[in-house]
Design a protein around this motif. Structure first.
Motif, PDB file in Angstrom:
ATOM      1  N   UNK A   1       0.837  -1.214   0.000  1.00 13.44           N
ATOM      2  CA  UNK A   1       0.000   0.000   0.000  1.00 13.44           C
ATOM      3  C   UNK A   1       0.865   1.254   0.000  1.00 13.44           C
ATOM      4  N   UNK A   2       0.421   2.262  -0.714  1.00 12.06           N
ATOM      5  CA  UNK A   2       1.128   3.534  -0.724  1.00 12.06           C
ATOM      6  C   UNK A   2       2.301   3.609  -1.674  1.00 12.06           C
ATOM      7  N   UNK A   3       2.575   2.552  -2.431  1.00 11.86           N
ATOM      8  CA  UNK A   3       3.665   2.550  -3.412  1.00 11.86           C
ATOM      9  C   UNK A   3       3.107   2.244  -4.794  1.00 11.86           C
ATOM     10  N   UNK A   4       3.807   2.699  -5.785  1.00 13.01           N
ATOM     11  CA  UNK A   4       3.434   2.307  -7.140  1.00 13.01           C
ATOM     12  C   UNK A   4       4.069   0.955  -7.443  1.00 13.01           C
TER      13      UNK A   4
ATOM     14  N   UNK B   1      -7.797  -4.004  -4.318  1.00 15.14           N
ATOM     15  CA  UNK B   1      -8.070  -4.406  -5.709  1.00 15.14           C
ATOM     16  C   UNK B   1      -7.138  -3.665  -6.663  1.00 15.14           C
ATOM     17  N   UNK B   2      -6.878  -2.385  -6.394  1.00 15.84           N
ATOM     18  CA  UNK B   2      -5.927  -1.631  -7.216  1.00 15.84           C
ATOM     19  C   UNK B   2      -4.535  -2.258  -7.156  1.00 15.84           C
ATOM     20  N   UNK B   3      -4.113  -2.693  -5.951  1.00 16.25           N
ATOM     21  CA  UNK B   3      -2.802  -3.324  -5.797  1.00 16.25           C
ATOM     22  C   UNK B   3      -2.697  -4.577  -6.660  1.00 16.25           C
TER      23      UNK B   3
ATOM     24  N   UNK C   1      -9.295  -5.776   5.827  1.00 16.62           N
ATOM     25  CA  UNK C   1      -9.655  -4.849   6.900  1.00 16.62           C
ATOM     26  C   UNK C   1      -8.712  -4.947   8.089  1.00 16.62           C
ATOM     27  N   UNK C   2      -8.367  -6.188   8.480  1.00 17.83           N
ATOM     28  CA  UNK C   2      -7.636  -6.399   9.728  1.00 17.83           C
ATOM     29  C   UNK C   2      -6.132  -6.521   9.514  1.00 17.83           C
ATOM     30  N   UNK C   3      -5.712  -7.403   8.591  1.00 19.00           N
ATOM     31  CA  UNK C   3      -4.278  -7.651   8.400  1.00 19.00           C
ATOM     32  C   UNK C   3      -3.591  -6.503   7.664  1.00 19.00           C
ATOM     33  N   UNK C   4      -4.213  -6.011   6.588  1.00 17.30           N
ATOM     34  CA  UNK C   4      -3.617  -4.922   5.815  1.00 17.30           C
ATOM     35  C   UNK C   4      -4.012  -3.549   6.350  1.00 17.30           C
ATOM     36  N   UNK C   5      -5.230  -3.432   6.844  1.00 14.63           N
ATOM     37  CA  UNK C   5      -5.702  -2.147   7.361  1.00 14.63           C
ATOM     38  C   UNK C   5      -5.826  -1.084   6.292  1.00 14.63           C
ATOM     39  N   UNK C   6      -6.265  -1.476   5.096  1.00 16.33           N
ATOM     40  CA  UNK C   6      -6.429  -0.527   3.993  1.00 16.33           C
ATOM     41  C   UNK C   6      -7.851  -0.661   3.460  1.00 16.33           C
TER      42      UNK C   6
ATOM     43  N   UNK D   1      10.967 -16.961 -16.308  1.00 13.78           N
ATOM     44  CA  UNK D   1       9.965 -16.742 -17.358  1.00 13.78           C
ATOM     45  C   UNK D   1       8.554 -16.562 -16.817  1.00 13.78           C
ATOM     46  N   UNK D   2       8.340 -16.974 -15.570  1.00 10.46           N
ATOM     47  CA  UNK D   2       7.011 -16.859 -14.969  1.00 10.46           C
ATOM     48  C   UNK D   2       7.147 -16.406 -13.520  1.00 10.46           C
ATOM     49  N   UNK D   3       6.151 -15.670 -13.053  1.00 10.14           N
ATOM     50  CA  UNK D   3       6.106 -15.266 -11.647  1.00 10.14           C
ATOM     51  C   UNK D   3       4.724 -15.580 -11.098  1.00 10.14           C
ATOM     52  N   UNK D   4       4.689 -15.835  -9.808  1.00 19.91           N
ATOM     53  CA  UNK D   4       3.431 -16.050  -9.111  1.00 19.91           C
ATOM     54  C   UNK D   4       3.396 -15.084  -7.937  1.00 19.91           C
ATOM     55  N   UNK D   5       2.383 -14.238  -7.904  1.00 17.31           N
ATOM     56  CA  UNK D   5       2.296 -13.270  -6.808  1.00 17.31           C
ATOM     57  C   UNK D   5       1.013 -13.487  -6.013  1.00 17.31           C
ATOM     58  N   UNK D   6       1.126 -13.258  -4.724  1.00 16.65           N
ATOM     59  CA  UNK D   6       0.012 -13.495  -3.824  1.00 16.65           C
ATOM     60  C   UNK D   6      -0.608 -12.168  -3.406  1.00 16.65           C
ATOM     61  N   UNK D   7      -1.920 -12.198  -3.249  1.00 12.17           N
ATOM     62  CA  UNK D   7      -2.639 -11.012  -2.782  1.00 12.17           C
ATOM     63  C   UNK D   7      -3.891 -11.438  -2.035  1.00 12.17           C
TER      64      UNK D   7
END
Length: 533
Positions: free
Chosen positions: A80-83, A124-126, A113-118, A99-105
């Motif tokens: 959060x707060x970064x591009x 969704x934008x992230x 609400x609780x863990x990220x607090x955003x 050649x491939x990446x897997x990212x978690x969100x």
């Protein structure tokens, strides 16, 4: 046209499996396991999290060469707060040059609400921005929708919006994760069916944890409902109760369904070997009761079972054990094993007729030695030498006459307590006896050094050989200090070749010498060295 029944296998042993309590992979472990997975035929091998620790950094800095699998780096969406372009974690992921990446969100509003607090919209934008940014740098982007099933049960629309954000941003795979492992198969099948109304199943994956002992069942239910990628680990490694076990999923898909994976029938015969190779790398006993690959998976003991199996194995076996590289074990007569041995012959390039009498003798030798404690699934070089010796095709490079190892613990002139080892080795080579003495930082190192000191003038091929891993396992702990010991040694050379050997003895130095002797002999054999005889 894509095959609608094709299921892609994504292995996470080296990342998610590394979170298992008591598991600590070295770089060499990761290399060996990754190469075994590539030979097996999985589609994706996830190597770890670049930037997370020195081991993963070293592994990604000198990655294995794959012939079949696609190498994957794991990370997370931007913070959060970064591009996306200026996030250090995301940059580390993309700089891994895979050649491939897997990212978690996150996809559970409770976690947002609780863990990220955003705000939920920022999450969704992230997701959207991170996937789109990664797509400019790598061939294939995957999004792991963490806690998807819990999130969907709490707020279906928001969980789906998170998955859609990744899909619309160009992710090749949107992986639905049962992160807490509490979802049941009927729930997985219903939820996946509802998701496929918005996202095609050919773009969906499944990632299940095993906290209700349903990870394999949940993965199969998801495939039935439309997903076409399964994420899992070898032997079900993973945090808490583990992940979906690919060793169970692969044969279930290949032998019991109409779905297709990237493995051939010959690949499937490696399955037991790969499963046990992992356990040997972890220095632990394989699970005898493991489905398909366990020592007891096709074992029969006495009574009606044995009588029926001897007439037709189908009476008490759901598949032929040879299909997965395992063997039938009749406790009262201990028959079979020939097909497995012949398959291993083919792997090392030995062309032997099935009815050759030497094969039957070798089968019995292997059984006896495994009973004594040898493990050839993690020591391919020792098995090849055993087979070649049985067929009379290993040159006599040298013969050990004797060795002696001494340890001395004393105070040095600086007042420091030190322990030093010294080894004396006498070998017979070209009709002469050669004696050498060497010191080392331990008895095995001293023995290794003395042995090479004697051999190197005659066999310069050994100049680039080095020991890269050394594991000791106590096979009979109830015997205390008189226990039987198994030593596994991994060696390497400058050509990038790696090989593993094994020794077993009540004496740890004797077991170590046996493994060292095999390691040196295998190197000389592969280098084409001429016999001293």
């Amino acid at each position: 046209m894509a095959d609608d029944n094709r299921v892609y296998l994504f292995d996470s042993t080296l990342r998610d499996g590394a979170q298992t309590q008591g598991v600590d992979f070295s770089v060499n472990d990761k290399l060996a396991i990754a190469q075994a997975l590539d030979r097996l035929g999985v589609d994706y091998v996830e190597g770890g999290w670049p930037g997370a620790n020195p081991t993963d950094d070293a592994f990604f800095g000198a990655p294995p060469a794959f012939n079949r699998a696609r190498f994957v780096a794991f990370g997370m969406t931007r913070r959060p707060g970064r591009s996306a372009a200026n996030d250090p974690g995301l940059n580390a992921l993309l700089n891994a040059k895979t050649p491939a990446v897997c990212m978690v969100g996150k996809s559970w509003d409770f976690h947002v609400d609780v863990a990220l607090g955003i705000s939920r919209s920022e999450n969704i934008d992230m997701i959207r921005e991170s996937v789109a940014h990664a797509g400019k740098s790598v061939d294939e982007v995957m999004f792991d929708a963490e806690h998807f099933f819990d999130g969907y049960k709490a707020n279906p629309q928001y969980a789906l919006d998170c998955a859609l954000a990744a899909y619309q941003a160009g992710a090749r795979w949107i992986v639905l994760c049962d992160t807490n492992g509490g979802t049941l198969p009927h729930e997985v099948e219903r939820i996946v069916g509802e998701v496929t109304a918005k996202i095609p199943g050919a773009r969906l994956g499944i990632h299940c944890h095993n906290d209700t002992e349903n990870a394999v069942a949940n993965s199969l239910a998801a495939v039935r409902a439309g997903v076409r990628q399964i994420q899992g680990t070898l032997n079900g490694l993973g945090e808490r109760c583990g992940n979906a076990n690919l060793v169970s999923l692969i044969p279930s898909l290949m032998l019991k369904s109409n779905f297709k994976v990237g493995l051939t029938e010959q690949d499937l015969k490696q399955l037991t070997h790969v499963s046990r190779l992992l356990d040997e790398r972890l220095n632990r006993a394989p699970n005898r009761s493991a489905a398909y690959v366990g020592e007891s998976a096709f074992a029969h003991k006495g009574g009606l079972h044995v009588s029926a199996v001897e007439k037709d194995p189908r009476t008490y076996e759901h598949i032929e054990p040879e299909l997965v590289g395992n063997r039938r074990h009749i406790v009262v007569s201990d028959q079979s094993g020939r097909a497995n041995i012949l398959a291993r012959f083919r792997e090392v390039g030995l062309d032997v007729e099935a009815d050759d009498g030497k094969v039957a003798a070798l089968v019995e030798t292997v059984k006896l030695r495994e009973y004594e404690g040898y493990a050839y699934d993690g020591a391919e070089a020792s098995f090849e030498l055993l087979a070649r010796r049985a067929l009379g095709s290993v040159p006599g490079y040298f013969r050990l006459a004797r060795f002696r190892v001494m340890d001395e613990r004393r105070w040095n002139v600086r007042g420091e307590l030190v322990t030093e080892s010294e080894a004396t080795v006498t070998i017979e080579l070209k009709g002469e006896q050669l004696m050498t003495v060497a010191t080392g930082n331990g008895p095995v190192n001293a023995l290794d050094t003395a042995l090479r000191k004697a051999l190197l003038p005659h066999y310069p091929e050994l100049g680039d050989m080095r020991l890269v891993d050394f594991k000791v396992r106590i096979l009979t702990p109830q015997a205390g200090t008189e226990a039987i010991t198994r030593v596994m040694i991994e060696s390497a050379d400058n050509a990038g070749e790696r090989w593993s050997t094994v020794g077993v003895s009540p004496n740890i130095i004797d077991a170590s010498y046996e493994a060292l002797n095999d390691a040196i002999t295998w190197k000389l054999l592969k280098s084409g060295a001429k016999s001293a005889e």
